[in-house]
Design a protein around this motif. Structure first.
Motif, short mmCIF file in Angstrom:
data_model
loop_
_atom_site.label_atom_id
_atom_site.label_comp_id
_atom_site.label_asym_id
_atom_site.label_seq_id
_atom_site.Cartn_x
_atom_site.Cartn_y
_atom_site.Cartn_z
N ARG A 143 0.84 -1.20 0.00
CA ARG A 143 0.00 0.00 0.00
C ARG A 143 0.88 1.25 0.00
NH1 ARG A 143 -5.02 0.79 4.10
NH2 ARG A 143 -5.65 -1.07 2.90
N ILE A 144 0.57 2.18 -0.91
CA ILE A 144 1.30 3.43 -1.02
C ILE A 144 0.34 4.57 -0.67
CG2 ILE A 144 2.69 4.92 -2.48
CD1 ILE A 144 3.90 2.15 -2.03
N THR A 145 0.65 5.30 0.39
CA THR A 145 -0.20 6.41 0.83
C THR A 145 0.22 7.69 0.12
OG1 THR A 145 -0.52 5.40 3.01
CG2 THR A 145 -0.97 7.77 2.82
N LEU A 146 -0.77 8.39 -0.43
CA LEU A 146 -0.51 9.63 -1.18
C LEU A 146 -1.19 10.80 -0.50
CD1 LEU A 146 -1.01 8.43 -4.89
CD2 LEU A 146 1.13 8.62 -3.59
N ARG A 147 -0.40 11.70 0.03
CA ARG A 147 -0.96 12.97 0.51
C ARG A 147 -1.32 13.83 -0.70
NH1 ARG A 147 -0.18 13.78 5.88
NH2 ARG A 147 1.29 12.37 6.93
N PRO A 148 -2.12 14.86 -0.53
CA PRO A 148 -2.45 15.73 -1.67
C PRO A 148 -1.18 16.24 -2.37
CG PRO A 148 -3.87 16.24 0.18
CD PRO A 148 -2.87 15.25 0.70
N GLY A 149 -1.11 16.02 -3.68
CA GLY A 149 0.04 16.45 -4.46
C GLY A 149 1.14 15.42 -4.59
N ALA A 150 1.08 14.33 -3.81
CA ALA A 150 2.11 13.30 -3.86
C ALA A 150 1.85 12.33 -5.02
CB ALA A 150 2.17 12.54 -2.54
N SER A 151 2.90 11.58 -5.40
CA SER A 151 2.81 10.71 -6.57
C SER A 151 3.33 9.31 -6.27
CB SER A 151 3.61 11.30 -7.74
OG SER A 151 3.12 12.57 -8.12
N ALA A 152 2.86 8.36 -7.06
CA ALA A 152 3.35 6.99 -7.05
C ALA A 152 3.47 6.55 -8.51
CB ALA A 152 2.41 6.07 -6.28
N HIS A 153 4.16 5.43 -8.74
CA HIS A 153 4.36 5.00 -10.12
C HIS A 153 4.35 3.48 -10.24
CE1 HIS A 153 8.49 4.22 -8.75
NE2 HIS A 153 8.61 3.44 -9.82
N ALA A 154 4.05 3.03 -11.43
CA ALA A 154 4.23 1.63 -11.81
C ALA A 154 5.24 1.62 -12.96
CB ALA A 154 2.91 1.01 -12.24
N ARG A 155 6.13 0.66 -12.99
CA ARG A 155 7.11 0.59 -14.08
C ARG A 155 6.54 -0.16 -15.27
NH1 ARG A 155 12.24 -3.18 -13.66
NH2 ARG A 155 10.64 -4.63 -14.43
N LEU A 156 6.59 0.48 -16.42
CA LEU A 156 6.17 -0.16 -17.67
C LEU A 156 7.40 -0.63 -18.44
CD1 LEU A 156 3.45 2.33 -19.04
CD2 LEU A 156 3.12 0.32 -17.57
N HIS A 157 7.28 -1.78 -19.07
CA HIS A 157 8.33 -2.28 -19.95
C HIS A 157 7.70 -2.86 -21.20
CE1 HIS A 157 10.50 -5.91 -21.52
NE2 HIS A 157 11.42 -4.98 -21.71
N TRP A 158 8.30 -2.56 -22.36
CA TRP A 158 7.86 -3.16 -23.61
C TRP A 158 9.05 -3.32 -24.54
CZ3 TRP A 158 6.93 1.83 -22.17
CH2 TRP A 158 7.34 2.85 -23.03
N SER A 159 8.88 -4.17 -25.53
CA SER A 159 9.95 -4.46 -26.48
C SER A 159 9.64 -3.84 -27.83
CB SER A 159 10.13 -5.98 -26.63
OG SER A 159 11.03 -6.27 -27.69
N GLN A 160 10.68 -3.36 -28.49
CA GLN A 160 10.55 -2.85 -29.85
C GLN A 160 11.29 -3.75 -30.85
OE1 GLN A 160 11.70 1.37 -29.78
NE2 GLN A 160 9.51 1.86 -29.79
N VAL A 161 11.54 -4.99 -30.43
CA VAL A 161 12.23 -5.95 -31.30
C VAL A 161 11.18 -6.84 -31.96
CG1 VAL A 161 13.91 -7.81 -31.41
CG2 VAL A 161 14.23 -5.92 -29.78
N PRO A 162 11.00 -6.76 -33.26
CA PRO A 162 10.00 -7.60 -33.94
C PRO A 162 10.36 -9.08 -33.81
CG PRO A 162 10.74 -5.81 -35.35
CD PRO A 162 11.68 -5.86 -34.20
N GLY A 163 9.32 -9.91 -33.76
CA GLY A 163 9.55 -11.34 -33.68
C GLY A 163 8.78 -12.06 -34.76
N GLY A 164 9.47 -12.82 -35.62
CA GLY A 164 8.82 -13.56 -36.69
C GLY A 164 8.17 -12.65 -37.70
N SER A 165 6.98 -13.02 -38.13
CA SER A 165 6.26 -12.23 -39.14
C SER A 165 5.31 -11.21 -38.53
CB SER A 165 5.47 -13.17 -40.06
OG SER A 165 4.54 -13.93 -39.30
N ARG A 166 5.26 -11.13 -37.21
CA ARG A 166 4.32 -10.22 -36.56
C ARG A 166 4.85 -8.79 -36.62
NH1 ARG A 166 2.45 -13.45 -31.05
NH2 ARG A 166 1.40 -15.19 -32.09
N SER A 167 3.94 -7.88 -36.88
CA SER A 167 4.31 -6.46 -36.93
C SER A 167 4.28 -5.87 -35.53
CB SER A 167 3.35 -5.70 -37.85
OG SER A 167 2.03 -5.76 -37.33
#
Length: 210
Positions: A143-167
């Motif tokens: 649990r992450i408590t956020l006071r007014p104006g405070a922030s939290a984050h989730a890390r996103l990861h994705w690949s830009q390497v094509p695989g096979g015939s898929r675009s």
């Protein structure tokens, strides 16, 4: 699938809000023992002051009416969608991989908390929903408590390497459903996501940086 997805989510949220409004009122306080009834008509649940009954404190009266009182000790609740603003932070690139923080900021005037994983749907430039495979990282949520104006984050990861015939289609926007919520936020998200639309995501963590 077009923006009808978002419209359906908003309709569901409206129905939940109406249900919450219908059940939000606290039951009227019973008349203190020994207090005499007032002469004439009086609102149900109202007990007038009498010599042997102390006047009700304003905070108690407000709480009985279902109002929030500053300093009343009410515990912080979950951050609702309407209390949050979202953005994608700086993207780190390397060897065809991309990492970025998905940042939530508490824009409300009260403290709230977030816990767990977000829901994600990518939208293309035509407004159509793209295939999105959200994969949750094996990280224990907390649990992450956020006071007014405070922030939290989730890390996103994705690949830009094509695989096979898929675009690797390009997205234009990202629909985000905060943890345990129904209503969504939608923000710009210009990314080329390979591996059949796979986005890896961690649970919410404090701060705005990875």
């Amino acid at each position: 699938m077009r923006h009808s997805i978002g419209a359906g989510l908003l309709a569901a949220t409206s129905a939940l809000a109406m249900l919450a409004a219908a059940t939000a009122c606290a039951p009227p306080a019973s008349r203190p023992r020994g207090a005499a009834p007032a002469a004439g008509s009086a609102p149900a649940g109202f007990s007038p002051a009498s010599p042997d009954s102390a006047p009700a404190r304003p905070a108690v009266a407000a709480q009985a009416a279902g109002l929030r009182v500053a300093g009343s000790g009410t515990a912080a609740g979950r951050c609702r969608t309407e209390a949050l603003a979202a953005r994608v932070g700086r993207v780190d690139a390397g060897a065809g991989q991309r990492y970025a923080p998905l940042v939530f900021t508490n824009t409300s005037a009260r403290t709230c908390w977030v816990y767990g994983f977000v829901g994600l749907i990518m939208i293309d430039g035509s407004g159509d929903a793209m295939r999105t495979r959200t994969r949750r990282e094996s990280v224990q949520p907390r649990r992450i408590t956020l006071r007014p104006g405070a922030s939290a984050h989730a890390r996103l990861h994705w690949s830009q390497v094509p695989g096979g015939s898929r675009s690797c289609p390009a997205s234009a926007r990202l629909m985000i459903i905060p943890p345990d919520e129904v209503a969504h936020l939608e923000i710009p998200f210009k990314a080329t996501v390979c591996d059949d639309g796979r986005l890896d995501v961690t649970p919410m963590a404090a701060g705005t940086r990875l």
